[in-house]
Design an enzyme around this catalytic site. Structure first.
Site, PDB file in Angstrom:
ATOM      1  N   PHE A 127      44.870  34.312  45.628  1.00 61.12           N
ATOM      2  CA  PHE A 127      45.215  33.118  44.847  1.00 61.12           C
ATOM      3  C   PHE A 127      46.694  32.964  44.517  1.00 61.12           C
ATOM      4  O   PHE A 127      47.083  32.002  43.879  1.00 61.12           O
ATOM      5  CB  PHE A 127      44.374  33.007  43.580  1.00 61.12           C
ATOM      6  CG  PHE A 127      44.350  34.239  42.704  1.00 61.12           C
ATOM      7  CD1 PHE A 127      45.460  34.639  41.986  1.00 61.12           C
ATOM      8  CD2 PHE A 127      43.177  34.974  42.581  1.00 61.12           C
ATOM      9  CE1 PHE A 127      45.419  35.747  41.163  1.00 61.12           C
ATOM     10  CE2 PHE A 127      43.126  36.092  41.761  1.00 61.12           C
ATOM     11  CZ  PHE A 127      44.263  36.484  41.053  1.00 61.12           C
ATOM     12  N   ARG A 130      45.087  46.098  38.538  1.00 65.33           N
ATOM     13  CA  ARG A 130      45.809  45.609  37.367  1.00 65.33           C
ATOM     14  C   ARG A 130      46.320  46.757  36.506  1.00 65.33           C
ATOM     15  O   ARG A 130      47.270  46.626  35.760  1.00 65.33           O
ATOM     16  CB  ARG A 130      44.842  44.762  36.551  1.00 65.33           C
ATOM     17  CG  ARG A 130      45.560  43.887  35.597  1.00 65.33           C
ATOM     18  CD  ARG A 130      44.577  43.109  34.820  1.00 65.33           C
ATOM     19  NE  ARG A 130      44.523  43.638  33.474  1.00 65.33           N
ATOM     20  CZ  ARG A 130      43.702  43.187  32.558  1.00 65.33           C
ATOM     21  NH1 ARG A 130      42.839  42.248  32.855  1.00 65.33           N
ATOM     22  NH2 ARG A 130      43.726  43.687  31.361  1.00 65.33           N
ATOM     23  N   LYS A 132      36.583  31.580  38.851  1.00 64.57           N
ATOM     24  CA  LYS A 132      36.938  32.872  38.255  1.00 64.57           C
ATOM     25  C   LYS A 132      35.896  33.862  38.741  1.00 64.57           C
ATOM     26  O   LYS A 132      34.718  33.764  38.400  1.00 64.57           O
ATOM     27  CB  LYS A 132      36.937  32.823  36.729  1.00 64.57           C
ATOM     28  CG  LYS A 132      37.388  34.156  36.123  1.00 64.57           C
ATOM     29  CD  LYS A 132      37.407  34.135  34.611  1.00 64.57           C
ATOM     30  CE  LYS A 132      38.205  35.284  34.007  1.00 64.57           C
ATOM     31  NZ  LYS A 132      37.845  36.607  34.430  1.00 64.57           N
ATOM     32  N   ARG A 137      41.093  42.869  40.121  1.00 60.68           N
ATOM     33  CA  ARG A 137      42.382  42.258  40.457  1.00 60.68           C
ATOM     34  C   ARG A 137      43.089  43.144  41.462  1.00 60.68           C
ATOM     35  O   ARG A 137      43.168  44.357  41.281  1.00 60.68           O
ATOM     36  CB  ARG A 137      43.212  42.158  39.170  1.00 60.68           C
ATOM     37  CG  ARG A 137      44.586  41.526  39.300  1.00 60.68           C
ATOM     38  CD  ARG A 137      44.439  40.039  39.435  1.00 60.68           C
ATOM     39  NE  ARG A 137      45.707  39.351  39.336  1.00 60.68           N
ATOM     40  CZ  ARG A 137      46.139  38.744  38.232  1.00 60.68           C
ATOM     41  NH1 ARG A 137      45.435  38.778  37.126  1.00 60.68           N
ATOM     42  NH2 ARG A 137      47.286  38.105  38.228  1.00 60.68           N
ATOM     43  N   GLU A 167      41.721  38.672  43.981  1.00 57.39           N
ATOM     44  CA  GLU A 167      40.594  39.350  43.334  1.00 57.39           C
ATOM     45  C   GLU A 167      39.675  39.908  44.417  1.00 57.39           C
ATOM     46  O   GLU A 167      39.279  39.184  45.331  1.00 57.39           O
ATOM     47  CB  GLU A 167      39.840  38.324  42.463  1.00 57.39           C
ATOM     48  CG  GLU A 167      38.753  38.900  41.614  1.00 57.39           C
ATOM     49  CD  GLU A 167      39.227  39.418  40.246  1.00 57.39           C
ATOM     50  OE1 GLU A 167      40.449  39.530  40.010  1.00 57.39           O
ATOM     51  OE2 GLU A 167      38.350  39.714  39.422  1.00 57.39           O
ATOM     52  N   ARG A 190      50.419  36.689  28.482  1.00 64.85           N
ATOM     53  CA  ARG A 190      49.397  35.665  28.322  1.00 64.85           C
ATOM     54  C   ARG A 190      50.134  34.454  27.812  1.00 64.85           C
ATOM     55  O   ARG A 190      50.514  34.402  26.648  1.00 64.85           O
ATOM     56  CB  ARG A 190      48.354  36.097  27.293  1.00 64.85           C
ATOM     57  CG  ARG A 190      47.439  37.181  27.810  1.00 64.85           C
ATOM     58  CD  ARG A 190      46.274  37.454  26.878  1.00 64.85           C
ATOM     59  NE  ARG A 190      45.719  38.766  27.170  1.00 64.85           N
ATOM     60  CZ  ARG A 190      44.761  38.968  28.070  1.00 64.85           C
ATOM     61  NH1 ARG A 190      44.250  37.981  28.748  1.00 64.85           N
ATOM     62  NH2 ARG A 190      44.323  40.188  28.296  1.00 64.85           N
ATOM     63  N   LYS A 232      41.281  30.801  31.199  1.00 66.56           N
ATOM     64  CA  LYS A 232      39.997  31.159  31.804  1.00 66.56           C
ATOM     65  C   LYS A 232      38.891  30.531  30.991  1.00 66.56           C
ATOM     66  O   LYS A 232      38.976  30.448  29.764  1.00 66.56           O
ATOM     67  CB  LYS A 232      39.846  32.678  31.852  1.00 66.56           C
ATOM     68  CG  LYS A 232      39.998  33.350  30.519  1.00 66.56           C
ATOM     69  CD  LYS A 232      39.826  34.854  30.614  1.00 66.56           C
ATOM     70  CE  LYS A 232      40.229  35.491  29.303  1.00 66.56           C
ATOM     71  NZ  LYS A 232      40.140  36.931  29.309  1.00 66.56           N
TER      72      LYS A 232
HETATM   73  P1  ATP Z   1      37.923  39.341  31.946  1.00 65.24           P
HETATM   74  O1  ATP Z   1      37.389  40.589  31.296  1.00 65.24           O
HETATM   75  O2  ATP Z   1      37.478  38.070  31.332  1.00 65.24           O
HETATM   76  O3  ATP Z   1      37.888  39.363  33.446  1.00 65.24           O
HETATM   77  P2  ATP Z   1      40.455  40.372  31.853  1.00 65.24           P
HETATM   78  O4  ATP Z   1      40.775  40.996  30.546  1.00 65.24           O
HETATM   79  O5  ATP Z   1      40.070  41.261  32.973  1.00 65.24           O
HETATM   80  O6  ATP Z   1      39.394  39.276  31.591  1.00 65.24           O
HETATM   81  P3  ATP Z   1      42.138  38.115  31.877  1.00 65.24           P
HETATM   82  O7  ATP Z   1      43.598  38.016  31.944  1.00 65.24           O
HETATM   83  O8  ATP Z   1      41.534  37.800  30.572  1.00 65.24           O
HETATM   84  O9  ATP Z   1      41.700  39.542  32.362  1.00 65.24           O
HETATM   85  O10 ATP Z   1      41.461  37.174  32.992  1.00 65.24           O
HETATM   86  C1  ATP Z   1      42.102  37.048  34.207  1.00 65.24           C
HETATM   87  C2  ATP Z   1      41.442  37.927  35.247  1.00 65.24           C
HETATM   88  O11 ATP Z   1      40.504  37.184  35.974  1.00 65.24           O
HETATM   89  C3  ATP Z   1      42.466  38.350  36.282  1.00 65.24           C
HETATM   90  O12 ATP Z   1      43.071  39.557  35.934  1.00 65.24           O
HETATM   91  C4  ATP Z   1      41.684  38.459  37.557  1.00 65.24           C
HETATM   92  O13 ATP Z   1      41.278  39.795  37.725  1.00 65.24           O
HETATM   93  C5  ATP Z   1      40.455  37.622  37.333  1.00 65.24           C
HETATM   94  N1  ATP Z   1      40.366  36.442  38.228  1.00 65.24           N
HETATM   95  C6  ATP Z   1      39.254  36.058  38.874  1.00 65.24           C
HETATM   96  N2  ATP Z   1      39.458  34.944  39.592  1.00 65.24           N
HETATM   97  C7  ATP Z   1      40.740  34.591  39.415  1.00 65.24           C
HETATM   98  C8  ATP Z   1      41.541  33.517  39.899  1.00 65.24           C
HETATM   99  N3  ATP Z   1      41.065  32.562  40.697  1.00 65.24           N
HETATM  100  N4  ATP Z   1      42.837  33.488  39.485  1.00 65.24           N
HETATM  101  C9  ATP Z   1      43.336  34.437  38.656  1.00 65.24           C
HETATM  102  N5  ATP Z   1      42.612  35.464  38.171  1.00 65.24           N
HETATM  103  C10 ATP Z   1      41.331  35.552  38.537  1.00 65.24           C
END
Ligand code: ATP
Length: 591
Positions: free
Chosen positions: A354, A276, A256, A261, A306, A453, A459
């Site tokens: 990814f 995103r 991660k 994104r 990412e 979700r 994660k």
């Molecule tokens: P966080 O603040 O923890 O990054 P978030 O609110 O931005 O979370 P989440 O849906 O909770 O978003 O976590 C997924 C995010 O992690 C994705 O939107 C992406 O940007 C990021 N990410 C990093 N590495 C990966 C991966 N290998 N596969 C998918 N998403 C990934």
């Protein structure tokens, strides 16, 4: 349609707190709309001029809008400012100015919905010398022909804050009621169509003309972003792997990364990059576009990944030796629309890919395993090259991991360090050692669910999850920092009511320089001042850590963060992307 008709709808919406009542008001408005106007109405009812990915930036500040009000109405500036301060809403101040300005327009032409929408959209295209003056003139032109209530909503629309409490869910339900039977299946069909197109104009038009079947036919289109699939939190590695495991008894673990994104759309030579938040950031990342042109072999493809920033000194090293930069540093590249080439050298990036959401045809309903095959077939890795102004294009670092170790021992992946050979655990440690955030745990059989979700994407991070919260109001500090807005009230977002709910106040964690930047940016969105307190037009999302969440009667969310600390600004998030009230509730419940 006369603008007065839409204003009556706005007043009705603002006059009720009931989501069902709002839905019914909107459903009736959409059903009665002239087919040519439906497109404009579905965005205007949220005070917008287009879908999120094509939302023109009007670039009109409160002070420009104030100029327009004064020009159009002739009302005295001090009194309009006083109204603004007293009500906290420049729209209300504009309404007051129309009533009290004494300016008579001899040849007033009644406002139509089309005129207001099209004029404001045109203002968004003004650029360069004299554009501010032209914007003031255009808005003043609308206000000169507006009555009291019309002026209120013209101003609120120009500023992008309508205050009638309509969220995406309400529009979705209203479309399902206006053009379909309003059943659960219809609502789901509208929702799915929106997740794939991210454009209510297309969705409403299709629902009206072609019903549920038409909606089901709507598909991913290259150049139009899809909502990103989101992850749930895994508390521990072993439980997360068990949850993510597919029918085949395997899960996929990936690094991660803490980056941005990015959705990469490719059609021949055309490349688009969306965040995103559905913002088009193609212009800010020419280095990524170059890498995509070199590496992507498929003709028409939509890739998900990412963008990760690395230090310039380490960018040419082996992937395992590169040093990632903090997300805050990377996000400066999104903000900057000038100095793009320098920024690409200062914060070089690698796009770690990814997923593949379309390759000639849509792949959303295919299992991840198939999508990964398409991903591998669509591009070749490209090494980053600072001198050539080119970013890197690489797969994510990943491992396939069996759901258990074969001896039925679910504690095999418990992260206690005794299972040194465990591939998931080693990958987790490796990711953290390399400065990344943790792991993503993925189900190989899962379809891509835009915007949702669902428990098949998890994660895993070692710390208590920080929250992303909107600054709703602020107070100047005392003493040494008395010129700085050092006390920031934080709010989560409630999508049900499209409203912000406060959860606390942060006053630590920033350096003087950071606080100065925050103050400069927040002062641009002040709508009212009362002594040392300022009310803001909420725009800035902060990442905040805290010790725990308590229940509280101090804040209107019913919760308060204990010892919140500022971690950084989330440039990539809009207020509506902030953590939701439900999320705060569930974190509270899980403590
Ligand atoms: P966080 O603040 O923890 O990054 P978030 O609110 O931005 O979370 P989440 O849906 O909770 O978003 O976590 C997924 C995010 O992690 C994705 O939107 C992406 O940007 C990021 N990410 C990093 N590495 C990966 C991966 N290998 N596969 C998918 N998403 C990934």
């Amino acid at each position: 349609m006369q603008y007065a008709g839409l204003v009556a709808v706005y007043d009705d919406l603002a006059g009720t707190d009931s989501t069902n009542a709002k839905r019914d008001i909107l459903a009736e408005t959409f059903a009665d709309a002239d087919p040519d106007l439906l497109d404009r109405l579905v965005t205007l009812v949220r005070g917008r001029l287009g879908p999120a990915y094509d939302r023109p930036d009007l670039g009109v500040s409160s002070s420009l809008t104030l100029d327009a009000i004064l020009t159009a109405t002739g009302a005295p500036e001090s009194e309009v400012r006083e109204q603004w301060r007293a009500t906290g809403d420049l729209g209300d101040a504009a309404a007051w100015a129309v009533d009290h300005g004494g300016q008579q327009t001899l040849f007033s032409e009644p406002l139509t919905v089309a005129r207001v929408h099209d004029t404001l959209r045109e203002v968004a295209t003004y650029a360069g010398d004299g554009s501010q003056g032209r914007s003031v003139d255009a808005i003043a032109g609308l206000l000169a022909d507006a009555d009291t209530s019309e002026a209120r909503y013209v101003v609120r629309t120009a500023l992008g804050h309508l205050r009638v409490g309509v969220g995406e869910g309400t529009i979705r339900d209203a479309v399902a009621h206006a053009f379909l039977d309003g059943s659960e299946e219809s609502i789901r069909a509208v929702e799915r169509a929106y997740q794939v197109t991210t454009d209510f104009r297309v969705v409403a038009r299709t629902a009206r003309e072609a019903g549920r079947e038409g909606l089901a036919d709507l598909d991913v289109e290259i150049g139009r972003p899809v909502q990103s699939m989101l992850a749930e939190k895994a508390e521990r590695l072993d439980a997360g792997l068990a949850d993510a495991a597919g029918e085949s008894g395997e899960s996929r673990c990936e690094y991660k990364y803490d980056g941005i994104r990015v959705q990469v759309h490719v059609a021949g030579d055309d490349v688009w990059l969306f965040t995103r938040r559905l913002a088009d950031v193609t212009a800010q990342f020419p280095d990524v576009v170059r890498a995509v042109r070199e590496g992507v072999t498929a003709d028409s493809v939509l890739l998900d990944g990412e963008l990760v920033g690395y230090t310039p000194e380490s960018i040419h090293a082996d992937p395992s030796d590169r040093v990632p930069v903090a997300f805050q540093r990377l996000s400066q590249r999104v903000k900057r629309e000038s100095r793009v080439a320098e920024m690409a050298r200062e914060v070089p990036v690698v796009a770690h890919l990814f997923d593949c959401l379309a390759a000639g045809e849509t792949l959303l309903d295919r299992p991840l395993r198939d999508r990964l095959t398409h991903l591998a077939e669509s591009y070749e890795s490209v090494a980053p090259d600072l001198d050539a102004g080119r970013a890197g294009l690489e797969p994510v670092r990943s491992e396939w991991v069996p759901a258990d170790t074969g001896d039925g021992d679910p504690a095999a992946h418990d992260g206690d360090g005794e299972h040194g050979d465990d591939p998931a655990e080693s990958l987790y440690r490796e990711a953290l050692d390399a400065g990344h955030e943790g792991l993503m745990l993925k189900n190989p059989d899962a379809t891509y669910e835009p915007g949702r979700r669902v428990g098949r994407l998890l994660k895993l991070k070692p710390t208590m999850e920080p929250l992303d919260l909107v600054v709703s109001r602020a107070t100047y500090s005392e003493g040494r920092r008395s010129e700085l807005l050092g006390r920031l009230y934080l709010a989560c977002y409630d999508p049900e009511t499209d409203a912000l709910r406060e959860v606390g106040r942060v006053s630590t964690g920033y350096t003087d320089a950071e606080l100065q930047e925050l103050t400069d940016r927040l002062e641009e969105s002040v709508v009212a001042r009362d002594g040392r307190d300022v009310t803001l037009d909420p725009d800035l999302v902060l990442e905040v850590e805290y010790e725990e969440i308590q229940s509280s009667t101090t804040y209107d969310s019913g919760f308060a963060l204990r010892f919140p600390r500022f971690l950084g600004i989330r440039e990539d998030l809009a207020p509506t992307d902030a953590d939701s009230l439900d999320r705060v509730q569930s974190l509270y419940d899980s403590q």
